[in-house]
Design a protein around this motif. Structure first.
Motif, PDB file in Angstrom:
ATOM      1  N   GLY A 190     -12.202   8.095   7.945  1.00 19.52           N
ATOM      2  CA  GLY A 190     -13.177   9.073   7.495  1.00 19.52           C
ATOM      3  C   GLY A 190     -12.632  10.488   7.409  1.00 19.52           C
ATOM      4  N   ASP A 191     -11.511  10.738   8.066  1.00 18.26           N
ATOM      5  CA  ASP A 191     -10.941  12.080   8.090  1.00 18.26           C
ATOM      6  C   ASP A 191      -9.477  11.995   7.682  1.00 18.26           C
ATOM      7  OD1 ASP A 191      -9.918  14.552   8.592  1.00 18.26           O
ATOM      8  OD2 ASP A 191     -10.347  14.574  10.738  1.00 18.26           O
ATOM      9  N   ASN A 192      -9.237  12.323   6.457  1.00 19.80           N
ATOM     10  CA  ASN A 192      -7.897  12.182   5.910  1.00 19.80           C
ATOM     11  C   ASN A 192      -6.871  13.082   6.578  1.00 19.80           C
ATOM     12  OD1 ASN A 192      -6.708  10.487   4.099  1.00 19.80           O
ATOM     13  ND2 ASN A 192      -6.559  12.036   2.490  1.00 19.80           N
ATOM     14  N   LYS A 193      -7.375  14.125   7.256  1.00 23.31           N
ATOM     15  CA  LYS A 193      -6.434  15.055   7.876  1.00 23.31           C
ATOM     16  C   LYS A 193      -6.101  14.664   9.317  1.00 23.31           C
ATOM     17  CE  LYS A 193      -7.708  19.141   5.243  1.00 23.31           C
ATOM     18  NZ  LYS A 193      -8.699  20.221   5.358  1.00 23.31           N
ATOM     19  N   TYR A 194      -6.849  13.741   9.866  1.00 22.90           N
ATOM     20  CA  TYR A 194      -6.601  13.320  11.250  1.00 22.90           C
ATOM     21  C   TYR A 194      -5.169  12.818  11.387  1.00 22.90           C
ATOM     22  CZ  TYR A 194      -6.992  10.521  15.540  1.00 22.90           C
ATOM     23  OH  TYR A 194      -6.794   9.976  16.780  1.00 22.90           O
ATOM     24  N   LEU A 195      -4.482  13.323  12.394  1.00 21.97           N
ATOM     25  CA  LEU A 195      -3.077  12.932  12.589  1.00 21.97           C
ATOM     26  C   LEU A 195      -2.923  11.424  12.747  1.00 21.97           C
ATOM     27  CD1 LEU A 195      -1.811  15.681  15.073  1.00 21.97           C
ATOM     28  CD2 LEU A 195      -1.109  15.368  12.686  1.00 21.97           C
ATOM     29  N   GLY A 196      -3.882  10.830  13.447  1.00 25.92           N
ATOM     30  CA  GLY A 196      -3.824   9.372  13.640  1.00 25.92           C
ATOM     31  C   GLY A 196      -3.017   8.989  14.869  1.00 25.92           C
ATOM     32  N   PRO A 197      -3.250   7.742  15.337  1.00 26.32           N
ATOM     33  CA  PRO A 197      -2.666   7.298  16.604  1.00 26.32           C
ATOM     34  C   PRO A 197      -1.131   7.341  16.645  1.00 26.32           C
ATOM     35  CG  PRO A 197      -4.189   5.660  15.691  1.00 26.32           C
ATOM     36  CD  PRO A 197      -4.064   6.722  14.680  1.00 26.32           C
ATOM     37  N   MET A 209       3.101  11.578  10.248  1.00 24.49           N
ATOM     38  CA  MET A 209       4.180  11.450  11.222  1.00 24.49           C
ATOM     39  C   MET A 209       5.062  12.697  11.195  1.00 24.49           C
ATOM     40  SD  MET A 209       3.710   8.629  12.800  1.00 24.49           S
ATOM     41  CE  MET A 209       5.102   7.782  13.551  1.00 24.49           C
ATOM     42  N   GLU A 210       5.398  13.165  10.004  1.00 27.48           N
ATOM     43  CA  GLU A 210       6.246  14.352   9.884  1.00 27.48           C
ATOM     44  C   GLU A 210       5.574  15.579  10.493  1.00 27.48           C
ATOM     45  OE1 GLU A 210       9.286  14.295   9.055  1.00 27.48           O
ATOM     46  OE2 GLU A 210       9.328  12.253   8.258  1.00 27.48           O
ATOM     47  N   ALA A 211       4.256  15.614  10.388  1.00 26.13           N
ATOM     48  CA  ALA A 211       3.513  16.794  10.828  1.00 26.13           C
ATOM     49  C   ALA A 211       3.687  17.095  12.315  1.00 26.13           C
ATOM     50  CB  ALA A 211       2.023  16.632  10.505  1.00 26.13           C
ATOM     51  N   SER A 264       2.125   1.547  10.680  1.00 25.44           N
ATOM     52  CA  SER A 264       0.835   2.040  10.189  1.00 25.44           C
ATOM     53  C   SER A 264      -0.338   1.104  10.476  1.00 25.44           C
ATOM     54  CB  SER A 264       0.911   2.349   8.690  1.00 25.44           C
ATOM     55  OG  SER A 264      -0.249   2.986   8.259  1.00 25.44           O
ATOM     56  N   ALA A 265      -0.105   0.067  11.255  1.00 21.60           N
ATOM     57  CA  ALA A 265      -1.206  -0.843  11.599  1.00 21.60           C
ATOM     58  C   ALA A 265      -2.312  -0.070  12.328  1.00 21.60           C
ATOM     59  CB  ALA A 265      -0.705  -1.980  12.478  1.00 21.60           C
ATOM     60  N   CYS A 266      -1.902   0.800  13.254  1.00 21.31           N
ATOM     61  CA  CYS A 266      -2.880   1.549  14.051  1.00 21.31           C
ATOM     62  C   CYS A 266      -3.716   2.469  13.160  1.00 21.31           C
ATOM     63  CB  CYS A 266      -2.176   2.356  15.124  1.00 21.31           C
ATOM     64  SG  CYS A 266      -0.854   3.417  14.502  1.00 21.31           S
ATOM     65  N   VAL A 311       0.840  -1.190   0.000  1.00 20.36           N
ATOM     66  CA  VAL A 311       0.000   0.000   0.000  1.00 20.36           C
ATOM     67  C   VAL A 311       0.876   1.242   0.000  1.00 20.36           C
ATOM     68  CG1 VAL A 311      -1.938  -1.080   1.207  1.00 20.36           C
ATOM     69  CG2 VAL A 311      -0.145   0.062   2.531  1.00 20.36           C
ATOM     70  N   ASP A 312       0.274   2.351  -0.405  1.00 18.64           N
ATOM     71  CA  ASP A 312       0.980   3.623  -0.430  1.00 18.64           C
ATOM     72  C   ASP A 312       1.070   4.161   0.997  1.00 18.64           C
ATOM     73  OD1 ASP A 312       2.075   6.018  -0.972  1.00 18.64           O
ATOM     74  OD2 ASP A 312       0.424   6.793  -2.197  1.00 18.64           O
ATOM     75  N   MET A 313       2.269   4.306   1.538  1.00 20.92           N
ATOM     76  CA  MET A 313       2.464   4.738   2.924  1.00 20.92           C
ATOM     77  C   MET A 313       2.684   6.250   3.032  1.00 20.92           C
ATOM     78  SD  MET A 313       2.590   1.959   4.999  1.00 20.92           S
ATOM     79  CE  MET A 313       3.796   2.121   6.324  1.00 20.92           C
ATOM     80  N   GLU A 314       2.690   6.933   1.904  1.00 16.83           N
ATOM     81  CA  GLU A 314       3.045   8.348   1.890  1.00 16.83           C
ATOM     82  C   GLU A 314       2.222   9.178   2.869  1.00 16.83           C
ATOM     83  OE1 GLU A 314       5.907  10.440   1.096  1.00 16.83           O
ATOM     84  OE2 GLU A 314       5.766   8.633  -0.120  1.00 16.83           O
ATOM     85  N   HIS A 315       0.925   8.963   2.844  1.00 20.24           N
ATOM     86  CA  HIS A 315       0.049   9.756   3.706  1.00 20.24           C
ATOM     87  C   HIS A 315       0.395   9.540   5.181  1.00 20.24           C
ATOM     88  CE1 HIS A 315      -3.413  11.795   5.254  1.00 20.24           C
ATOM     89  NE2 HIS A 315      -3.811  10.707   5.876  1.00 20.24           N
TER      90      HIS A 315
END
Ligand code: HEM
Ligand code: SF4
Ligand code: FES
Lengths: 130, 287
Positions: B209-216, B158-160, B198-200, B149-153
């Motif tokens: 649902g929210d592409n901008k969410y920083l994520g866990p 993470m960089e953010a 990126s499992a989380c 899969v594309d991990m770029e996002h």
């Protein structure tokens, strides 16, 4: 990259069978929260018949209570409210960071307690309904 | 087990065409050998494990429609899902594509969707799964090819959060160590274990649902530094400012999916919740 593939729905609610405690708790909490809001509207509508006069209010209530469907809906409402309150308390603990390791057990406890309360309420709600 | 293909060292041909020719023949022989070996492996194995692998290749006509391929793998004791995939690639279909490197749960390359759950291929024993084992690319990410899969996002998120140590209060002496207390080290210990798999992120319904969410993972990374006392108060404020934005910690709905799938057992939800409280505290500070 030339092209990529979006696998769509199978990635979301299509995999509900794999959901674990926290996810189910979230879904049920949303659902029950909104059911309670919905109930609020009917609640206000029924109560407002009292603004006509006492007799109208009484006959409205009596009429509703004579419907078997309403009796069952009341049991359902209690179940929904009980779960929402119990899981709401669980969520407050989660927000405070208390006992996060037991959040799944807390969810199951909320389910069991909800079931117990609901079953115990059946005689009260359904008395004389049949 | 992984069966590495040994390049034959005997190709010292003079002419280019014939060199090419010999290599092709050698490879062909190699493939025939492999298939044969697979046969004997299979008949000699204690058990045959079946894996169902998601396949997709936009560049090959006829493979543009995603499908599942089934491979029969001679099961050996201690075999991981990654071992099984490597076996399938090396013996049955060299075009089978997946990311892997360390094979010891430290590089974060092979997070896959295995039997309906995000897991590291190399950290998941075949015996612990129901067979046939279904192997798919991580959900909520664009599939590039097969299991890749594309991990770029994910990396962008993470960089953010500026995932590196920064501080304004350096110790005085030039060679002075910048020490962390034992307690403080304990506090951030679990959060330092992230391997960027990126499992989380893949398991998170909100991130989906929210592409901008920083994520866990990104929030956990922010936690790792925000909670590190050596960074100082100013930097902590800066970090809190990042994570309390609209698509930061407040998106988390405490579904606990991330915590459950993290292969490094990081208490992600706990860290996110703690940062929520830190954010509230920093905003309520009126003294
Ligand atoms: C003792 C009673 C109650 C408790 C402890 C409680 C607790 C909570 C908590 C903690 C949340 C936030 C969940 C989150 O973190 O996302 C919530 C959400 C909500 N509650 Fe309650 N609640 C109670 C009663 C009610 C009542 C009476 C109603 C409706 C009239 C209601 C409607 C809702 C709704 C609509 C939501 C939002 C659901 C969503 O996220 O979309 N709650 N409740
Ligand atoms: S937090 Fe855990 S699941 Fe998420 S990227 Fe890091 S190691 Fe992987
Ligand atoms: S191959 Fe490195 S984490 Fe699995």
């Amino acid at each position: 990259m030339s092209q990529s593939y979006d696998r769509g729905l199978i990635e979301d609610f299509g995999r509900w069978q794999e959901f674990s405690a926290g996810m189910w708790a979230w879904i049920f909490h949303k659902f029950t929260g909104w059911v309670l809001i919905g109930y609020l509207f009917t609640h206000v509508a029924v109560l407002s018949t009292a603004t006509v006069d006492g007799a109208t209010y009484t006959s409205t209530l009596q009429g509703l209570e004579s419907l078997l469907l309403v009796r069952f809906l009341e049991v359902g409402l209690l179940a929904v409210a009980a779960f929402h309150i119990l899981n709401g308390i669980r969520l407050l603990f989660v927000d405070l960071g208390v006992g996060l390791g037991a959040q799944d057990k807390a969810f199951y406890a909320a389910l069991v307690a909800t079931a117990a309360v609901t079953v115990a309420s059946i005689p009260t709600f359904l008395v004389g309904a049949f | 087990m992984s069966t590495q293909i040994q390049e034959s060292e005997t190709e010292t041909e003079t002419e280019e065409t014939s060199e090419h020719q010999t290599r092709r023949l050698a490879e062909k022989r190699e493939r025939a050998d492999m298939a044969e070996r697979a046969e004997t492996d299979l008949s000699g194995a204690d058990e045959t494990a079946r894996i169902k692998v998601f396949r997709y290749d936009p560049e090959v006509e006829g493979k543009k429609d995603p499908r599942f391929d089934t491979f029969e793998i001679p099961f050996t004791k201690g075999m991981t899902v990654l071992d099984a995939l490597i076996y399938a690639r090396d013996h049955f279909d060299s075009s089978l594509t997946f990311r892997h490197s360390c094979r010891q749960a430290i590089c974060g390359s092979d997070a896959l969707f295995i039997n309906g759950r995000q897991r590291l291929g190399c950290k998941t024993q075949m015996v612990d799964l129901e067979w046939p084992v279904q192997i798919e690319p991580l959900p909520h990410a664009e599939v590039v090819k097969d299991l890749v899969v594309d991990m770029e996002h994910f990396y962008d998120q993470m960089e953010a959060v500026e995932p590196y140590f920064q501080t304004n209060d350096l110790p005085d002496g030039e060679l002075e160590e910048q020490k962390q207390t034992r307690e403080n080290r304990e506090k951030v210990k679990m959060s330092t274990r992230c391997i960027w798999c990126s499992a989380c992120m893949s398991s998170c319904n909100i991130a989906a649902g929210d592409n901008k969410y920083l994520g866990p993972a990104a929030i956990n990374k922010a936690y790792r530094f925000a909670m590190d006392h050596r960074e100082g108060e100013d930097m902590k404020e800066h970090r809190i400012n990042i994570i309390e934005q609209e698509h930061g910690v407040w998106r988390c709905q405490t579904q606990f999916s991330c915590t459950e799938v993290c292969p490094k057992d990081i208490p992600l939800t706990e860290h996110i919740q703690e940062l929520k409280r830190e954010a509230v505290k920093s905003n309520l500070k009126f003294w």
